[in-house]
Design a protein around this motif. Structure first.
Motif, PDB file in Angstrom:
ATOM      1  N   GLN A  32      23.162  41.388  24.721  1.00 19.74           N
ATOM      2  CA  GLN A  32      24.343  40.573  24.531  1.00 19.74           C
ATOM      3  C   GLN A  32      25.503  41.219  25.282  1.00 19.74           C
ATOM      4  O   GLN A  32      25.789  42.388  25.119  1.00 19.74           O
ATOM      5  N   LYS A  33      26.170  40.438  26.102  1.00 20.67           N
ATOM      6  CA  LYS A  33      27.304  40.945  26.875  1.00 20.67           C
ATOM      7  C   LYS A  33      28.543  41.026  25.999  1.00 20.67           C
ATOM      8  O   LYS A  33      28.772  40.184  25.146  1.00 20.67           O
ATOM      9  N   SER A  34      29.329  42.050  26.245  1.00 19.58           N
ATOM     10  CA  SER A  34      30.571  42.195  25.500  1.00 19.58           C
ATOM     11  C   SER A  34      31.692  41.450  26.222  1.00 19.58           C
ATOM     12  O   SER A  34      31.556  41.043  27.365  1.00 19.58           O
ATOM     13  N   THR A  35      32.806  41.319  25.537  1.00 16.53           N
ATOM     14  CA  THR A  35      33.997  40.744  26.145  1.00 16.53           C
ATOM     15  C   THR A  35      34.488  41.689  27.220  1.00 16.53           C
ATOM     16  O   THR A  35      34.429  42.896  27.069  1.00 16.53           O
ATOM     17  N   LYS A  36      34.987  41.145  28.300  1.00 15.71           N
ATOM     18  CA  LYS A  36      35.484  41.952  29.412  1.00 15.71           C
ATOM     19  C   LYS A  36      37.000  41.776  29.491  1.00 15.71           C
ATOM     20  O   LYS A  36      37.514  40.676  29.382  1.00 15.71           O
ATOM     21  N   VAL A  37      37.713  42.887  29.647  1.00 16.94           N
ATOM     22  CA  VAL A  37      39.158  42.846  29.850  1.00 16.94           C
ATOM     23  C   VAL A  37      39.402  43.146  31.329  1.00 16.94           C
ATOM     24  O   VAL A  37      38.997  44.193  31.823  1.00 16.94           O
ATOM     25  N   ILE A  38      40.021  42.201  32.019  1.00 16.13           N
ATOM     26  CA  ILE A  38      40.332  42.374  33.438  1.00 16.13           C
ATOM     27  C   ILE A  38      41.842  42.328  33.576  1.00 16.13           C
ATOM     28  O   ILE A  38      42.484  41.395  33.118  1.00 16.13           O
ATOM     29  N   SER A  39      42.387  43.358  34.208  1.00 17.94           N
ATOM     30  CA  SER A  39      43.833  43.473  34.328  1.00 17.94           C
ATOM     31  C   SER A  39      44.239  43.510  35.805  1.00 17.94           C
ATOM     32  O   SER A  39      44.284  44.576  36.401  1.00 17.94           O
ATOM     33  N   PRO A  40      44.525  42.342  36.390  1.00 18.94           N
ATOM     34  CA  PRO A  40      45.006  42.330  37.780  1.00 18.94           C
ATOM     35  C   PRO A  40      46.519  42.144  37.819  1.00 18.94           C
ATOM     36  O   PRO A  40      47.106  41.604  36.884  1.00 18.94           O
ATOM     37  N   ARG A  41      47.127  42.610  38.896  1.00 20.38           N
ATOM     38  CA  ARG A  41      48.520  42.222  39.125  1.00 20.38           C
ATOM     39  C   ARG A  41      48.527  40.730  39.393  1.00 20.38           C
ATOM     40  O   ARG A  41      47.581  40.196  39.969  1.00 20.38           O
ATOM     41  N   PRO A  42      49.589  40.033  39.011  1.00 18.46           N
ATOM     42  CA  PRO A  42      49.605  38.580  39.201  1.00 18.46           C
ATOM     43  C   PRO A  42      49.804  38.137  40.650  1.00 18.46           C
ATOM     44  O   PRO A  42      49.613  36.968  40.957  1.00 18.46           O
ATOM     45  N   ASP A  43      50.156  39.060  41.530  1.00 16.43           N
ATOM     46  CA  ASP A  43      50.450  38.671  42.910  1.00 16.43           C
ATOM     47  C   ASP A  43      49.338  39.046  43.891  1.00 16.43           C
ATOM     48  O   ASP A  43      49.580  39.260  45.062  1.00 16.43           O
ATOM     49  N   ILE A  44      48.094  39.118  43.403  1.00 18.26           N
ATOM     50  CA  ILE A  44      47.001  39.448  44.312  1.00 18.26           C
ATOM     51  C   ILE A  44      45.994  38.312  44.379  1.00 18.26           C
ATOM     52  O   ILE A  44      45.908  37.476  43.478  1.00 18.26           O
ATOM     53  N   THR A  45      45.237  38.312  45.451  1.00 14.80           N
ATOM     54  CA  THR A  45      44.113  37.406  45.608  1.00 14.80           C
ATOM     55  C   THR A  45      42.899  38.265  45.931  1.00 14.80           C
ATOM     56  O   THR A  45      42.936  39.039  46.891  1.00 14.80           O
ATOM     57  N   LEU A  46      41.846  38.143  45.118  1.00 13.85           N
ATOM     58  CA  LEU A  46      40.612  38.858  45.433  1.00 13.85           C
ATOM     59  C   LEU A  46      40.012  38.245  46.687  1.00 13.85           C
ATOM     60  O   LEU A  46      40.013  37.028  46.870  1.00 13.85           O
ATOM     61  N   LEU A  47      39.490  39.081  47.564  1.00 13.60           N
ATOM     62  CA  LEU A  47      38.993  38.615  48.854  1.00 13.60           C
ATOM     63  C   LEU A  47      37.496  38.361  48.874  1.00 13.60           C
ATOM     64  O   LEU A  47      36.989  37.805  49.838  1.00 13.60           O
TER      65      LEU A  47
END
Length: 150
Positions: free
Chosen positions: A1-16
């Motif tokens: 069972q996968k756990s919840t993931k917390v992802i913390s990005p800056r709001p001004d980025i775009t993943l490439l």
């Protein structure tokens, strides 16, 4: 069972890359940073612009008494400080902190995790870009994200 993931990005980025987005979500029992900072940082520095970790660990990471979040170098206050007798921040980080402003950054979060939680009681620390890739994300193009300066 996968756990919840917390992802913390800056709001001004775009993943490439969808590969990087997938790693942020799917890698389990890891704290994932983008890459290491340039060697001139003077300590075990990580890029703090996007980070992910399992939700179970996040609560320990964010604990105000025993965790890292909110401590100097891990999104806490930046001020001149002395080195404690033991624990975090250690002498290497204290020297780096006192010689440059880390501006409430998270550049020392990985260092804090390694020094606060025993090795058998913490996730592995990994990077979206492994190996010897070390840069300053604000000055050099990187393969993980672009910063939207608009």
């Amino acid at each position: 069972q996968k756990s919840t993931k917390v992802i913390s990005p800056r709001p001004d980025i775009t993943l490439l890359s969808s590969v990087h987005a997938k790693k942020l979500v799917e890698e389990e029992d890891v704290v994932m940073f983008s890459f290491k900072c340039q060697p001139s940082a003077g300590f075990d520095c990580v890029d703090d612009i996007v980070t992910s970790m399992d939700g179970d660990f996040f609560f320990r990471f964010a604990d105000e008494n025993k965790g890292c979040l909110g401590r100097p170098g891990c999104f806490g206050p930046t001020k001149k400080m002395s080195t404690p007798d033991s624990g975090f921040p250690n002498a290497t980080f204290t020297y780096a902190l006192n010689r440059r402003s880390l501006c409430h950054s998270g550049h020392a979060c990985s260092m804090c995790i390694k020094e606060t939680f025993p090795a058998d009681d913490r996730p592995k620390i990994k990077y979206l870009v492994e190996g010897n890739y070390r840069v300053n994300a604000r000055v050099v193009w990187n393969p993980v994200f672009s910063m939207n300066n608009g």
